[in-house]
Design a protein around this motif. Sequence first.
Motif, PDB file in Angstrom:
ATOM      1  N   GLY A   6       0.822  -1.215   0.000  1.00  0.00           N
ATOM      2  CA  GLY A   6       0.000   0.000   0.000  1.00  0.00           C
ATOM      3  C   GLY A   6       0.848   1.253   0.000  1.00  0.00           C
ATOM      4  O   GLY A   6       0.522   2.246  -0.685  1.00  0.00           O
ATOM      5  N   LEU A   7       1.961   1.214   0.729  1.00  0.00           N
ATOM      6  CA  LEU A   7       2.841   2.386   0.782  1.00  0.00           C
ATOM      7  C   LEU A   7       3.511   2.603  -0.582  1.00  0.00           C
ATOM      8  O   LEU A   7       3.686   3.747  -1.023  1.00  0.00           O
ATOM      9  CB  LEU A   7       3.890   2.179   1.873  1.00  0.00           C
ATOM     10  N   ILE A   8       3.867   1.492  -1.246  1.00  0.00           N
ATOM     11  CA  ILE A   8       4.450   1.631  -2.584  1.00  0.00           C
ATOM     12  C   ILE A   8       3.432   2.236  -3.538  1.00  0.00           C
ATOM     13  O   ILE A   8       3.757   3.114  -4.357  1.00  0.00           O
ATOM     14  CB  ILE A   8       4.931   0.261  -3.105  1.00  0.00           C
ATOM     15  N   ASP A   9       2.173   1.795  -3.429  1.00  0.00           N
ATOM     16  CA  ASP A   9       1.127   2.348  -4.302  1.00  0.00           C
ATOM     17  C   ASP A   9       0.936   3.839  -4.035  1.00  0.00           C
ATOM     18  O   ASP A   9       0.738   4.628  -4.978  1.00  0.00           O
ATOM     19  CB  ASP A   9      -0.192   1.610  -4.084  1.00  0.00           C
ATOM     20  N   ASP A  19       5.049  14.691  -7.170  1.00  0.00           N
ATOM     21  CA  ASP A  19       5.618  14.916  -5.837  1.00  0.00           C
ATOM     22  C   ASP A  19       6.683  13.855  -5.569  1.00  0.00           C
ATOM     23  O   ASP A  19       6.465  12.894  -4.818  1.00  0.00           O
ATOM     24  CB  ASP A  19       4.511  14.864  -4.788  1.00  0.00           C
ATOM     25  N   ALA A  20       7.856  14.036  -6.187  1.00  0.00           N
ATOM     26  CA  ALA A  20       8.920  13.043  -6.052  1.00  0.00           C
ATOM     27  C   ALA A  20       9.500  13.013  -4.645  1.00  0.00           C
ATOM     28  O   ALA A  20       9.939  11.951  -4.164  1.00  0.00           O
ATOM     29  CB  ALA A  20      10.020  13.332  -7.070  1.00  0.00           C
ATOM     30  N   GLN A  21       9.498  14.133  -3.941  1.00  0.00           N
ATOM     31  CA  GLN A  21      10.061  14.179  -2.582  1.00  0.00           C
ATOM     32  C   GLN A  21       9.275  13.278  -1.640  1.00  0.00           C
ATOM     33  O   GLN A  21       9.856  12.465  -0.909  1.00  0.00           O
ATOM     34  CB  GLN A  21      10.043  15.628  -2.069  1.00  0.00           C
ATOM     35  N   SER A  22       7.936  13.411  -1.670  1.00  0.00           N
ATOM     36  CA  SER A  22       7.104  12.572  -0.791  1.00  0.00           C
ATOM     37  C   SER A  22       7.237  11.106  -1.172  1.00  0.00           C
ATOM     38  O   SER A  22       7.322  10.222  -0.310  1.00  0.00           O
ATOM     39  CB  SER A  22       5.640  13.005  -0.884  1.00  0.00           C
ATOM     40  N   ALA A  23       7.247  10.824  -2.476  1.00  0.00           N
ATOM     41  CA  ALA A  23       7.389   9.443  -2.930  1.00  0.00           C
ATOM     42  C   ALA A  23       8.704   8.856  -2.439  1.00  0.00           C
ATOM     43  O   ALA A  23       8.756   7.699  -1.986  1.00  0.00           O
ATOM     44  CB  ALA A  23       7.324   9.390  -4.450  1.00  0.00           C
ATOM     45  N   LEU A  44      12.044   3.614  -6.218  1.00  0.00           N
ATOM     46  CA  LEU A  44      13.005   4.550  -5.637  1.00  0.00           C
ATOM     47  C   LEU A  44      13.921   5.096  -6.734  1.00  0.00           C
ATOM     48  O   LEU A  44      14.248   6.291  -6.742  1.00  0.00           O
ATOM     49  CB  LEU A  44      13.833   3.857  -4.553  1.00  0.00           C
ATOM     50  N   GLY A  45      14.307   4.224  -7.673  1.00  0.00           N
ATOM     51  CA  GLY A  45      15.107   4.693  -8.806  1.00  0.00           C
ATOM     52  C   GLY A  45      14.359   5.749  -9.608  1.00  0.00           C
ATOM     53  O   GLY A  45      14.939   6.756 -10.034  1.00  0.00           O
ATOM     54  N   VAL A  46      13.040   5.553  -9.788  1.00  0.00           N
ATOM     55  CA  VAL A  46      12.237   6.537 -10.519  1.00  0.00           C
ATOM     56  C   VAL A  46      12.218   7.866  -9.774  1.00  0.00           C
ATOM     57  O   VAL A  46      12.418   8.937 -10.370  1.00  0.00           O
ATOM     58  CB  VAL A  46      10.802   6.012 -10.739  1.00  0.00           C
ATOM     59  N   SER A  47      11.991   7.808  -8.458  1.00  0.00           N
ATOM     60  CA  SER A  47      11.924   9.065  -7.692  1.00  0.00           C
ATOM     61  C   SER A  47      13.275   9.769  -7.685  1.00  0.00           C
ATOM     62  O   SER A  47      13.346  11.000  -7.823  1.00  0.00           O
ATOM     63  CB  SER A  47      11.455   8.789  -6.257  1.00  0.00           C
ATOM     64  N   ARG A  48      14.378   9.011  -7.581  1.00  0.00           N
ATOM     65  CA  ARG A  48      15.705   9.640  -7.574  1.00  0.00           C
ATOM     66  C   ARG A  48      16.016  10.259  -8.951  1.00  0.00           C
ATOM     67  O   ARG A  48      16.650  11.309  -9.039  1.00  0.00           O
ATOM     68  CB  ARG A  48      16.776   8.612  -7.191  1.00  0.00           C
ATOM     69  N   ALA A  49      15.582   9.588 -10.006  1.00  0.00           N
ATOM     70  CA  ALA A  49      15.784  10.161 -11.338  1.00  0.00           C
ATOM     71  C   ALA A  49      14.987  11.452 -11.482  1.00  0.00           C
ATOM     72  O   ALA A  49      15.475  12.432 -12.065  1.00  0.00           O
ATOM     73  CB  ALA A  49      15.364   9.153 -12.399  1.00  0.00           C
ATOM     74  N   ARG A  50      13.755  11.479 -10.971  1.00  0.00           N
ATOM     75  CA  ARG A  50      12.941  12.694 -11.029  1.00  0.00           C
ATOM     76  C   ARG A  50      13.583  13.828 -10.233  1.00  0.00           C
ATOM     77  O   ARG A  50      13.410  15.007 -10.571  1.00  0.00           O
ATOM     78  CB  ARG A  50      11.548  12.413 -10.461  1.00  0.00           C
ATOM     79  N   LEU A  51      14.326  13.465  -9.195  1.00  0.00           N
ATOM     80  CA  LEU A  51      14.995  14.475  -8.366  1.00  0.00           C
ATOM     81  C   LEU A  51      16.385  14.829  -8.906  1.00  0.00           C
ATOM     82  O   LEU A  51      17.150  15.521  -8.242  1.00  0.00           O
ATOM     83  CB  LEU A  51      15.120  13.966  -6.927  1.00  0.00           C
ATOM     84  N   SER A  52      16.681  14.337 -10.132  1.00  0.00           N
ATOM     85  CA  SER A  52      17.960  14.595 -10.793  1.00  0.00           C
ATOM     86  C   SER A  52      19.146  14.038 -10.012  1.00  0.00           C
ATOM     87  O   SER A  52      20.254  14.589 -10.043  1.00  0.00           O
ATOM     88  CB  SER A  52      18.154  16.109 -11.032  1.00  0.00           C
ATOM     89  N   LEU A  53      18.929  12.923  -9.326  1.00  0.00           N
ATOM     90  CA  LEU A  53      19.996  12.246  -8.599  1.00  0.00           C
ATOM     91  C   LEU A  53      20.364  10.992  -9.377  1.00  0.00           C
ATOM     92  O   LEU A  53      20.008   9.869  -9.016  1.00  0.00           O
ATOM     93  CB  LEU A  53      19.546  11.906  -7.175  1.00  0.00           C
ATOM     94  N   ALA A  54      21.067  11.198 -10.494  1.00  0.00           N
ATOM     95  CA  ALA A  54      21.317  10.096 -11.426  1.00  0.00           C
ATOM     96  C   ALA A  54      22.101   8.963 -10.783  1.00  0.00           C
ATOM     97  O   ALA A  54      21.800   7.781 -11.012  1.00  0.00           O
ATOM     98  CB  ALA A  54      22.062  10.624 -12.658  1.00  0.00           C
ATOM     99  N   GLY A  55      23.121   9.283  -9.991  1.00  0.00           N
ATOM    100  CA  GLY A  55      23.917   8.242  -9.344  1.00  0.00           C
ATOM    101  C   GLY A  55      23.082   7.400  -8.393  1.00  0.00           C
ATOM    102  O   GLY A  55      23.180   6.164  -8.381  1.00  0.00           O
ATOM    103  N   ASP A  56      22.223   8.059  -7.591  1.00  0.00           N
ATOM    104  CA  ASP A  56      21.360   7.327  -6.669  1.00  0.00           C
ATOM    105  C   ASP A  56      20.336   6.488  -7.433  1.00  0.00           C
ATOM    106  O   ASP A  56      19.998   5.374  -7.021  1.00  0.00           O
ATOM    107  CB  ASP A  56      20.627   8.306  -5.745  1.00  0.00           C
ATOM    108  N   ALA A  57      19.819   7.044  -8.541  1.00  0.00           N
ATOM    109  CA  ALA A  57      18.852   6.291  -9.348  1.00  0.00           C
ATOM    110  C   ALA A  57      19.513   5.034  -9.904  1.00  0.00           C
ATOM    111  O   ALA A  57      18.910   3.940  -9.893  1.00  0.00           O
ATOM    112  CB  ALA A  57      18.337   7.164 -10.494  1.00  0.00           C
ATOM    113  N   GLU A  58      20.753   5.156 -10.404  1.00  0.00           N
ATOM    114  CA  GLU A  58      21.457   3.986 -10.933  1.00  0.00           C
ATOM    115  C   GLU A  58      21.616   2.915  -9.858  1.00  0.00           C
ATOM    116  O   GLU A  58      21.361   1.723 -10.092  1.00  0.00           O
ATOM    117  CB  GLU A  58      22.830   4.404 -11.464  1.00  0.00           C
ATOM    118  N   ARG A  59      22.004   3.313  -8.655  1.00  0.00           N
ATOM    119  CA  ARG A  59      22.189   2.338  -7.576  1.00  0.00           C
ATOM    120  C   ARG A  59      20.874   1.662  -7.212  1.00  0.00           C
ATOM    121  O   ARG A  59      20.841   0.454  -6.936  1.00  0.00           O
ATOM    122  CB  ARG A  59      22.797   3.034  -6.354  1.00  0.00           C
ATOM    123  N   ALA A  60      19.777   2.422  -7.221  1.00  0.00           N
ATOM    124  CA  ALA A  60      18.483   1.836  -6.889  1.00  0.00           C
ATOM    125  C   ALA A  60      18.053   0.815  -7.946  1.00  0.00           C
ATOM    126  O   ALA A  60      17.567  -0.277  -7.615  1.00  0.00           O
ATOM    127  CB  ALA A  60      17.427   2.934  -6.751  1.00  0.00           C
TER     128      ALA A  60
END
Length: 546
Positions: A6-9, A19-23, A44-60
Amino acid sequence: MSGVSGLIDRARAALARGDAQSADRMLQATICVEPERSRSYFNLGVSRARLSLAGDAERAYRRALLVEPGHEGAVGNLADLYLSAGRDTDAERICIRGSRWSPLSARIRGNLGLVRLRLGDAAAADADLRRTLCAEPGYAQGWQIMAMLHHDQADAADASYRRAWSSGLRDSKLLMNRGEIAQRLGRIEDALDLYGQALALSPRDPDLLANLATASIDHGSFEAAERYAGAALSVQPEHRVARWISRWVRLAHRDFTAGFRFFDETWASPDPDLPRHAREFDLWDGGFSSGTLLLWCEQGLGDEILYAGMIDDVLALGLSIVLETDPRLVPLFRRTWPKIRVVGRGDPLPPDIAVQSSVLRLPMFFRRRLEDFPPRKAYLRPDPARVERYREQFNRLGARKTVGLSWRSGNPRTGAGKSTRLVDWTRLLDLPETQFVSLQYDDGGETDPRVRSNPGDARNDIDDLAAQIAALDHVVSISGTAAHLAGALGTPGHVLLPPAPLWFWFAEGHDCPWYPSLTLHRRASGEEWAPAVERVADAVRTTLLA
């Protein structure tokens, strides 16, 4: 379990509303509760990519693949991430790995095709995409990538885009790409219709608005072109194409002050893909240079002939010049300007070049007002021996006047919009005591006993064609190489223009400041060719029978 799902949804819903920050906070919470769920890491990779955190998105995404090696979403998004970073080989590697775990995944196989397309391996990309679409014929993104692969094959690309659309991909870019194909083929009505459909989906897309502006010019509507260019600039003030169209419209209306404002942006841009960056020389500023100036051409033969009309202005500055041009123009240009070094495009350049310029920039320096156009009859020098030979040959035809005729263009993009049919010129061809000579290198299979075939090689021997035109009494032509040669040689002529010709023919008027020997005639927007041809025929009859 249900709490984590439910939290993922809820996190996905937050992503959907932007709202990438809340996600991101919610997804980190799910990982704390259940650290081995691939869905959490993927989102989490999607939210990090939306926040322009490419390195974190790759790791996720990588963590998602550790948990579930065949997760197609993680494979696809990670490949996209690598592609956007220019890491094409990493993207290929991750797609190959994903295809081993999920060999039936259309998305992974389609992404592999896209990656290989980016890597320049068209054969492998085509094979990947064909396997994908055989396994899943309704995979819309696969058809879109197939269209990109075959973009130079207009019919095949358009068919693939249509399959993508019918498979459910309602993307304005798809429609815009189809419009670009139609415009490239000269099907301007179709292009405008497709761009209009795309605009309904993306009303503020600056690239789409700029495309509408260019298609409107091709259609003959300067007002619409200016409106769409303005709309694009309201969204993206620095949009290069929209700014160019805005200047183009002003120049076409002989507003040189507004038209030449920011005119040089195209060549001054640091974009490494622009032609001037193919060489290391500085961009010429229009003034004196102690080193040699390289002038190079970047359009068709007619454009090269017209812009060469300003070489004398450059010579007057006392510069040493190297002119790089179409090899077919080399003999004619060398005879005309013996003081400059003329080289064919692709030939080695001399070592003493200091600065460079496209010839398309020359009007910005030398034709800023109508008063700047010199009152000369001609500027090109044909081969006098050939001229005399053709003059004798034409005299033996026994007609009172010998007239060169060019009625169609073979240009794959613009030709359809300015070409007539030979049969349209029947009224002119009935002119008494007049012999017509074809100036066509491509007659489209049309012949008429009243029009003699061209006596030379009009496609490849431009020096010979120039001699023919100089030996004629008159030229009647659409806007093309024959018209430019007639004007540059001072041969009297009448030129029939489409509703929206290139800017240097201007949007209105019968006079031609570039070529004083020519009289311009214009087909109105929405008008058929027949009445426009009739007007030209009447004008020519009046001129020749006077």
